[in-house]
Motif scaffolding. Structure first.
Motif, PDB file in Angstrom:
ATOM      1  N   ARG A 150       0.678  -1.201   0.008  1.00 28.80           N
ATOM      2  CA  ARG A 150      -0.060  -0.082  -0.046  1.00 28.80           C
ATOM      3  C   ARG A 150       0.743   1.162  -0.047  1.00 28.80           C
ATOM      4  NH1 ARG A 150      -3.050  -1.186   4.268  1.00 28.80           N
ATOM      5  NH2 ARG A 150      -1.888   0.241   5.734  1.00 28.80           N
ATOM      6  N   ARG A 153       2.478   1.607  -3.675  1.00 27.00           N
ATOM      7  CA  ARG A 153       1.421   1.548  -4.895  1.00 27.00           C
ATOM      8  C   ARG A 153       1.579   2.686  -5.679  1.00 27.00           C
ATOM      9  NH1 ARG A 153      -2.732   0.169  -2.700  1.00 27.00           N
ATOM     10  NH2 ARG A 153      -1.976  -2.320  -2.616  1.00 27.00           N
ATOM     11  N   THR A 165       0.011  -4.918  -6.607  1.00 22.95           N
ATOM     12  CA  THR A 165      -1.290  -5.791  -6.379  1.00 22.95           C
ATOM     13  C   THR A 165      -1.092  -6.474  -5.143  1.00 22.95           C
ATOM     14  OG1 THR A 165      -1.995  -5.984  -8.436  1.00 22.95           O
ATOM     15  CG2 THR A 165      -2.890  -7.427  -7.039  1.00 22.95           C
ATOM     16  N   ALA A 209      -5.412  -3.226  -7.265  1.00 19.96           N
ATOM     17  CA  ALA A 209      -4.695  -2.803  -6.106  1.00 19.96           C
ATOM     18  C   ALA A 209      -4.810  -4.155  -5.007  1.00 19.96           C
ATOM     19  CB  ALA A 209      -5.270  -1.649  -5.322  1.00 19.96           C
TER      20      ALA A 209
END
Length: 230
Positions: A150, A153, A165, A209
């Motif tokens: 996260r 990203r 991902t 994601a």
């Protein structure tokens, strides 16, 4: 097209290698164990719990052409009462599941070995949302990987058009799951590695994601989120 998969000699990693080969990729499998079955994937030895081995693997990987897809899949666990698991086992879990993929990924990015427009997948766990009684170090290490994904990203997509991902599989029909699942767990309800690999690659190709595998996993994720928000 070239792909790198860590932990590609068995289970989900092997299924990912097979699916990528079928899709026309040249594949490098980074693992401490040789493949259990004959594979066209190139095999590179690395004990991910050893920083010396990780550094040697990086020397080999950075001397090669870049990768269009990298999946950090390798993972180990230890189950039982937290206080009964040795300190060395806890440290090895953190090293393999969290430290090694972060070190590898950072170096591959630094040396430009993940191609612009490429994809990176980090195999976390549904424990990120629901907890994992009896495997606290495993859950913590996989949680760290989800947070890392996260964190990088947006920046990597903006600067390099590299999509990241985070992958959240539940227990699969693998030897690893059989060894570490709770007593009485019904293995027949689990997804096969081949099924999981195809879903993961579909989500990665779409640049999603998150990759949540199957309806049962999504329900578990929903209830886990409710619990976390209490």
């Amino acid at each position: 097209m070239r792909a790198l998969v860590t932990g590609g000699s068995a289970g989900l990693g092997q299924a990912l290698c097979d699916a990528l080969l079928a899709d026309g990729f040249q594949v490098v499998n980074l693992d401490c164990d040789p493949p259990k079955v004959i594979s066209e994937a190139g095999y590179l030895y690395c004990d991910l719990s050893s920083r010396e081995d990780v550094d040697k693997a990086l020397d080999a990987l950075t001397a090669q052409a870049g990768f269009d897809l990298v999946i950090f899949n390798a993972g180990i666990s230890a189950t039982g009462k937290f206080e009964d698991i040795s300190t060395a086992s806890h440290a090895r879990i953190i090293a393999v599941n969290a430290e090694a993929p972060m070190v590898l990924c950072a170096a591959l990015m630094k040396f430009g070995k993940i191609n612009h427009g490429g994809n990176i997948g980090f195999v976390s766990s549904l424990s990120h949302f629901t907890g994992y009684p009896g495997a606290a170090s495993y859950a913590a290490s996989k949680d760290a990987l989800a947070v890392y994904a996260r964190a990088v990203r947006k920046t990597w997509q903006r600067k390099f058009n590299i999509k990241v991902t985070a992958i959240f599989p539940g227990p699969l029909k693998t030897d690893h799951a059989a060894r570490h699942s709770p007593e009485g767990a019904d293995a027949e309800k689990r997804m096969t590695p081949d099924e999981a690999a195809l879903l993961i690659l579909r989500d990665i190709k779409k640049g999603r994601a998150h990759s949540i595998l199957g309806g049962a996993a999504k329900k578990l994720l929903f209830w886990g989120k409710l619990r976390l928000n209490r």
